[in-house]
Design a protein around this motif. Structure first.
Motif, short mmCIF file in Angstrom:
data_model
loop_
_atom_site.label_atom_id
_atom_site.label_comp_id
_atom_site.label_asym_id
_atom_site.label_seq_id
_atom_site.Cartn_x
_atom_site.Cartn_y
_atom_site.Cartn_z
N ALA A 34 0.80 -1.23 0.00
CA ALA A 34 0.00 0.00 0.00
C ALA A 34 0.84 1.28 0.00
O ALA A 34 0.55 2.22 -0.74
CB ALA A 34 -0.97 0.00 1.18
N SER A 35 1.88 1.34 0.83
CA SER A 35 2.67 2.58 0.93
C SER A 35 3.37 2.96 -0.37
O SER A 35 3.26 4.11 -0.82
CB SER A 35 3.68 2.48 2.07
OG SER A 35 3.01 2.45 3.31
N PRO A 36 4.12 2.05 -1.01
CA PRO A 36 4.74 2.42 -2.29
C PRO A 36 3.70 2.75 -3.36
O PRO A 36 3.93 3.64 -4.20
CB PRO A 36 5.54 1.18 -2.68
CG PRO A 36 5.69 0.37 -1.46
CD PRO A 36 4.55 0.72 -0.56
N CYS A 37 2.57 2.07 -3.33
CA CYS A 37 1.51 2.35 -4.31
C CYS A 37 0.98 3.77 -4.11
O CYS A 37 0.84 4.53 -5.06
CB CYS A 37 0.40 1.32 -4.17
SG CYS A 37 -0.89 1.49 -5.42
N ALA A 38 0.71 4.13 -2.85
CA ALA A 38 0.22 5.48 -2.54
C ALA A 38 1.23 6.55 -2.95
O ALA A 38 0.86 7.59 -3.49
CB ALA A 38 -0.10 5.60 -1.05
N ARG A 39 2.53 6.26 -2.73
CA ARG A 39 3.57 7.22 -3.13
C ARG A 39 3.59 7.41 -4.64
O ARG A 39 3.75 8.52 -5.14
CB ARG A 39 4.95 6.75 -2.64
CG ARG A 39 5.22 7.07 -1.19
CD ARG A 39 6.69 6.90 -0.82
NE ARG A 39 7.20 5.55 -1.03
CZ ARG A 39 7.11 4.56 -0.14
NH1 ARG A 39 6.52 4.77 1.03
NH2 ARG A 39 7.62 3.37 -0.40
N ARG A 40 3.43 6.31 -5.38
CA ARG A 40 3.44 6.40 -6.84
C ARG A 40 2.24 7.19 -7.35
O ARG A 40 2.36 7.99 -8.28
CB ARG A 40 3.51 5.02 -7.47
CG ARG A 40 4.88 4.39 -7.18
CD ARG A 40 5.11 3.15 -7.92
NE ARG A 40 5.26 3.42 -9.34
CZ ARG A 40 5.97 2.65 -10.14
NH1 ARG A 40 6.59 1.59 -9.65
NH2 ARG A 40 6.05 2.89 -11.42
#
Length: 154
Positions: A34-40
């Motif tokens: 979730a975190s890397p996806c949200a950052r992208r």
């Protein structure tokens, strides 16, 4: 302009098909946490790749069943004429799409209204009063075969 990798394209494809998808659902679809996806997603928003989010509204069900396509020719294709036209139509809510074109006409716009009388009012009170408009040719849509905001990114 950012170059999108495979994951970025998958994110865009998923968001285009469901703008209300949660970050966790999106992450699961594209194979990230979730975190890397949200950052992208945030990065694509900051870069202007993702310009915003909206709902798709049925124009007939909100009392605006008529789509008129107006082809506009200006008296001159000088920058000041083009700018003046663009500034004017930006203020008109009836104009939902407008493109600067090549070919016989300078602009093609889609105007959404309740009925023919409303289009006539738009024409008489706005479009024909705009300085620099040389000609207007209008075609009315009989039906809609396809409408999409989804870009073929994959």
């Amino acid at each position: 302009m950012s170059t999108l990798d495979h994951i970025g394209r998958k994110i865009i494809a998923a968001i285009q098909s469901d703008g209300r998808i949660t970050v966790q659902e999106l992450a699961d679809k594209v194979g990230l946490s979730a975190s890397p996806c949200a950052r992208r997603v945030k990065m694509m928003e900051d870069e202007g790749i993702i310009k915003g989010y909206s709902a798709v509204i049925d124009q007939a069900k909100v009392g605006l069943p008529v789509s008129a396509f107006a082809s506009i020719k200006l008296e001159k294709q000088r920058e000041d004429y083009l700018d003046r036209f663009a500034q004017a139509i930006a203020r008109w809510p009836e104009v939902v799409d407008c493109y600067l074109m090549t070919g016989q006409y300078d602009y093609l716009m889609r105007v959404v209204v309740a009925d023919l009388a409303a289009y006539e009012r738009f024409l008489k009170t706005k479009l024909t009063r705009l300085e620099g408009v040389a000609s207007i040719e209008t075609s009315f849509a009989l039906g809609q075969t396809k409408r999409s905001e989804v870009l073929p990114v994959e």
